[in-house]
Scaffold this motif. Structure first.
Motif, PDB file in Angstrom:
ATOM      1  N   PRO A 143       0.810  -1.224   0.000  1.00  0.00           N
ATOM      2  CA  PRO A 143       0.000   0.000   0.000  1.00  0.00           C
ATOM      3  C   PRO A 143       0.846   1.278   0.000  1.00  0.00           C
ATOM      4  CG  PRO A 143      -0.974  -1.588   1.482  1.00  0.00           C
ATOM      5  CD  PRO A 143       0.370  -2.145   1.060  1.00  0.00           C
ATOM      6  N   LYS A 144       2.027   1.232   0.595  1.00  0.00           N
ATOM      7  CA  LYS A 144       2.909   2.407   0.579  1.00  0.00           C
ATOM      8  C   LYS A 144       3.371   2.702  -0.844  1.00  0.00           C
ATOM      9  CE  LYS A 144       4.518   1.446   5.242  1.00  0.00           C
ATOM     10  NZ  LYS A 144       5.610   0.916   6.050  1.00  0.00           N
ATOM     11  N   VAL A 145       3.699   1.657  -1.590  1.00  0.00           N
ATOM     12  CA  VAL A 145       4.095   1.833  -2.991  1.00  0.00           C
ATOM     13  C   VAL A 145       2.914   2.368  -3.792  1.00  0.00           C
ATOM     14  CG1 VAL A 145       4.868   0.645  -5.090  1.00  0.00           C
ATOM     15  CG2 VAL A 145       5.879   0.056  -2.865  1.00  0.00           C
ATOM     16  N   LEU A 146       1.735   1.810  -3.564  1.00  0.00           N
ATOM     17  CA  LEU A 146       0.546   2.244  -4.299  1.00  0.00           C
ATOM     18  C   LEU A 146       0.214   3.706  -4.015  1.00  0.00           C
ATOM     19  CD1 LEU A 146      -1.552  -0.999  -3.862  1.00  0.00           C
ATOM     20  CD2 LEU A 146      -0.378  -0.226  -5.935  1.00  0.00           C
ATOM     21  N   ASP A 147       0.413   4.122  -2.776  1.00  0.00           N
ATOM     22  CA  ASP A 147       0.216   5.537  -2.440  1.00  0.00           C
ATOM     23  C   ASP A 147       1.186   6.416  -3.222  1.00  0.00           C
ATOM     24  OD1 ASP A 147      -1.852   5.005  -0.673  1.00  0.00           O
ATOM     25  OD2 ASP A 147      -0.568   5.063   1.113  1.00  0.00           O
ATOM     26  N   LYS A 148       2.446   6.000  -3.311  1.00  0.00           N
ATOM     27  CA  LYS A 148       3.443   6.767  -4.070  1.00  0.00           C
ATOM     28  C   LYS A 148       3.062   6.869  -5.544  1.00  0.00           C
ATOM     29  CE  LYS A 148       7.360   5.635  -1.111  1.00  0.00           C
ATOM     30  NZ  LYS A 148       8.602   4.863  -1.009  1.00  0.00           N
ATOM     31  N   LEU A 149       2.379   5.842  -6.050  1.00  0.00           N
ATOM     32  CA  LEU A 149       1.947   5.840  -7.451  1.00  0.00           C
ATOM     33  C   LEU A 149       0.725   6.724  -7.683  1.00  0.00           C
ATOM     34  CD1 LEU A 149       2.230   2.040  -8.352  1.00  0.00           C
ATOM     35  CD2 LEU A 149       3.894   3.859  -8.790  1.00  0.00           C
ATOM     36  N   GLY A 150       0.097   7.163  -6.591  1.00  0.00           N
ATOM     37  CA  GLY A 150      -1.115   7.968  -6.722  1.00  0.00           C
ATOM     38  C   GLY A 150      -2.370   7.132  -6.857  1.00  0.00           C
ATOM     39  N   MET A 151      -2.264   5.835  -6.570  1.00  0.00           N
ATOM     40  CA  MET A 151      -3.434   4.964  -6.661  1.00  0.00           C
ATOM     41  C   MET A 151      -4.304   5.155  -5.418  1.00  0.00           C
ATOM     42  SD  MET A 151      -1.857   1.578  -8.500  1.00  0.00           S
ATOM     43  CE  MET A 151      -3.428   0.994  -9.126  1.00  0.00           C
ATOM     44  N   THR A 152      -5.596   5.032  -5.605  1.00  0.00           N
ATOM     45  CA  THR A 152      -6.573   5.293  -4.561  1.00  0.00           C
ATOM     46  C   THR A 152      -7.170   3.987  -4.057  1.00  0.00           C
ATOM     47  OG1 THR A 152      -7.129   7.366  -5.659  1.00  0.00           O
ATOM     48  CG2 THR A 152      -8.705   6.548  -4.043  1.00  0.00           C
ATOM     49  N   PHE A 153      -7.304   3.873  -2.746  1.00  0.00           N
ATOM     50  CA  PHE A 153      -7.991   2.730  -2.135  1.00  0.00           C
ATOM     51  C   PHE A 153      -9.456   2.773  -2.562  1.00  0.00           C
ATOM     52  CE2 PHE A 153     -10.520   1.145   1.498  1.00  0.00           C
ATOM     53  CZ  PHE A 153     -10.118  -0.181   1.467  1.00  0.00           C
ATOM     54  N   THR A 154      -9.966   1.668  -3.112  1.00  0.00           N
ATOM     55  CA  THR A 154     -11.349   1.645  -3.607  1.00  0.00           C
ATOM     56  C   THR A 154     -12.255   0.686  -2.848  1.00  0.00           C
ATOM     57  OG1 THR A 154     -10.799  -0.009  -5.302  1.00  0.00           O
ATOM     58  CG2 THR A 154     -10.646   2.323  -5.938  1.00  0.00           C
ATOM     59  N   GLY A 155     -11.701  -0.091  -1.917  1.00  0.00           N
ATOM     60  CA  GLY A 155     -12.537  -0.998  -1.147  1.00  0.00           C
ATOM     61  C   GLY A 155     -11.834  -2.298  -0.832  1.00  0.00           C
ATOM     62  N   GLU A 156     -12.606  -3.205  -0.242  1.00  0.00           N
ATOM     63  CA  GLU A 156     -12.073  -4.511   0.139  1.00  0.00           C
ATOM     64  C   GLU A 156     -12.942  -5.604  -0.460  1.00  0.00           C
ATOM     65  OE1 GLU A 156     -11.673  -4.690   4.387  1.00  0.00           O
ATOM     66  OE2 GLU A 156     -10.352  -2.949   4.438  1.00  0.00           O
ATOM     67  N   ALA A 157     -12.315  -6.735  -0.727  1.00  0.00           N
ATOM     68  CA  ALA A 157     -13.037  -7.890  -1.249  1.00  0.00           C
ATOM     69  C   ALA A 157     -12.210  -9.146  -1.013  1.00  0.00           C
ATOM     70  CB  ALA A 157     -13.328  -7.724  -2.738  1.00  0.00           C
ATOM     71  N   ASP A 158     -12.846 -10.182  -0.544  1.00  0.00           N
ATOM     72  CA  ASP A 158     -12.209 -11.488  -0.385  1.00  0.00           C
ATOM     73  C   ASP A 158     -10.889 -11.419   0.386  1.00  0.00           C
ATOM     74  OD1 ASP A 158     -14.317 -12.407  -1.962  1.00  0.00           O
ATOM     75  OD2 ASP A 158     -13.146 -12.345  -3.811  1.00  0.00           O
ATOM     76  N   GLY A 159     -10.839 -10.596   1.435  1.00  0.00           N
ATOM     77  CA  GLY A 159      -9.634 -10.487   2.237  1.00  0.00           C
ATOM     78  C   GLY A 159      -8.528  -9.678   1.588  1.00  0.00           C
ATOM     79  N   ASN A 160      -8.854  -8.930   0.559  1.00  0.00           N
ATOM     80  CA  ASN A 160      -7.877  -8.107  -0.148  1.00  0.00           C
ATOM     81  C   ASN A 160      -8.287  -6.650  -0.112  1.00  0.00           C
ATOM     82  OD1 ASN A 160      -6.104 -10.215  -1.350  1.00  0.00           O
ATOM     83  ND2 ASN A 160      -8.006 -10.830  -2.316  1.00  0.00           N
ATOM     84  N   ARG A 161      -7.294  -5.783  -0.282  1.00  0.00           N
ATOM     85  CA  ARG A 161      -7.541  -4.351  -0.419  1.00  0.00           C
ATOM     86  C   ARG A 161      -7.376  -4.004  -1.900  1.00  0.00           C
ATOM     87  NH1 ARG A 161      -7.276  -1.168   4.006  1.00  0.00           N
ATOM     88  NH2 ARG A 161      -6.072   0.443   2.946  1.00  0.00           N
ATOM     89  N   LEU A 162      -8.290  -3.209  -2.418  1.00  0.00           N
ATOM     90  CA  LEU A 162      -8.313  -2.876  -3.838  1.00  0.00           C
ATOM     91  C   LEU A 162      -7.934  -1.412  -4.039  1.00  0.00           C
ATOM     92  CD1 LEU A 162     -11.702  -4.620  -4.710  1.00  0.00           C
ATOM     93  CD2 LEU A 162      -9.414  -5.627  -4.631  1.00  0.00           C
ATOM     94  N   TYR A 163      -7.174  -1.160  -5.100  1.00  0.00           N
ATOM     95  CA  TYR A 163      -6.718   0.183  -5.450  1.00  0.00           C
ATOM     96  C   TYR A 163      -6.920   0.388  -6.944  1.00  0.00           C
ATOM     97  CZ  TYR A 163      -4.339   0.233  -0.946  1.00  0.00           C
ATOM     98  OH  TYR A 163      -4.061   0.195   0.402  1.00  0.00           O
ATOM     99  N   ALA A 164      -6.973   1.654  -7.358  1.00  0.00           N
ATOM    100  CA  ALA A 164      -7.094   1.955  -8.782  1.00  0.00           C
ATOM    101  C   ALA A 164      -6.593   3.366  -9.053  1.00  0.00           C
ATOM    102  CB  ALA A 164      -8.545   1.819  -9.240  1.00  0.00           C
TER     103      ALA A 164
END
Length: 172
Positions: A143-164
């Motif tokens: 998630p730290k890498v995804l934040d650096k990329l500017g990706m946004t947390f969009t929700g959770e599903a099946d024990g996972n965190r989703l970004y886009a």
């Protein structure tokens, strides 16, 4: 042949004869693999299948998973690239970004550097308008890498965190 150079890395297509051994070592590490796929280390044969699948995706889709090579030493540091996830349903069929690096290369910014170059490749070179990412609940580094990329947390599903991230949100 598709290659991307960053200040410290070369992202390139796979050379199975040279890359299989180092990739198999990386993927045999249970700590590296704990948040990837089923969380299990991968065998030499499974790593060979990964390279074959990734190369087929390049040929079929025009994108795929890059080998990540250190410019200074030529050492294989890991893999980063694009794929089409089949689950969870919220991201199935979209284009996702993924990476895995040998533990010795963690904490040095290589994942962010490689992922940033891959995201730019997806959105600007390949004209992909949305890229997603899936991280396991217990994964605190991705998630730290995804934040650096500017990706946004969009929700959770099946024990996972989703970004886009959409092309309109990308700031390169």
């Amino acid at each position: 042949m598709t290659e991307i150079r960053t200040p410290r890395l070369l992202l390139r297509r796979w050379h199975p004869d040279d890359d299989l051994g180092p990739l198999a070592e990386i993927q045999a590490d249970p700590v590296v693999m704990q948040h990837i796929g089923d969380g299990e280390p991968r065998s030499l044969d499974e790593s060979a299948e990964d390279i074959e699948r990734w190369e087929e995706e390049w040929d079929d889709e025009g994108f795929g998973v890059f080998a990540v090579e250190l410019l200074g030493s030529g050492e294989l540091a890991g893999a980063v690239g694009l794929y089409v996830p089949d689950a969870p349903p919220q991201v199935a069929g979209h284009i996702g970004i993924q990476w895995r690096l040998a533990r010795v290369f963690w904490g040095q910014g290589y994942a962010s550097e490689a992922a940033q170059a891959t995201l730019e490749f997806a959105l600007q070179d390949r004209g992909i308008d949305r890229v997603v990412a899936v991280t396991a609940q217990g994964d605190t580094s991705s998630p730290k890498v995804l934040d650096k990329l500017g990706m946004t947390f969009t929700g959770e599903a099946d024990g996972n965190r989703l970004y886009a991230i959409d092309l309109t949100e990308y700031e390169g």
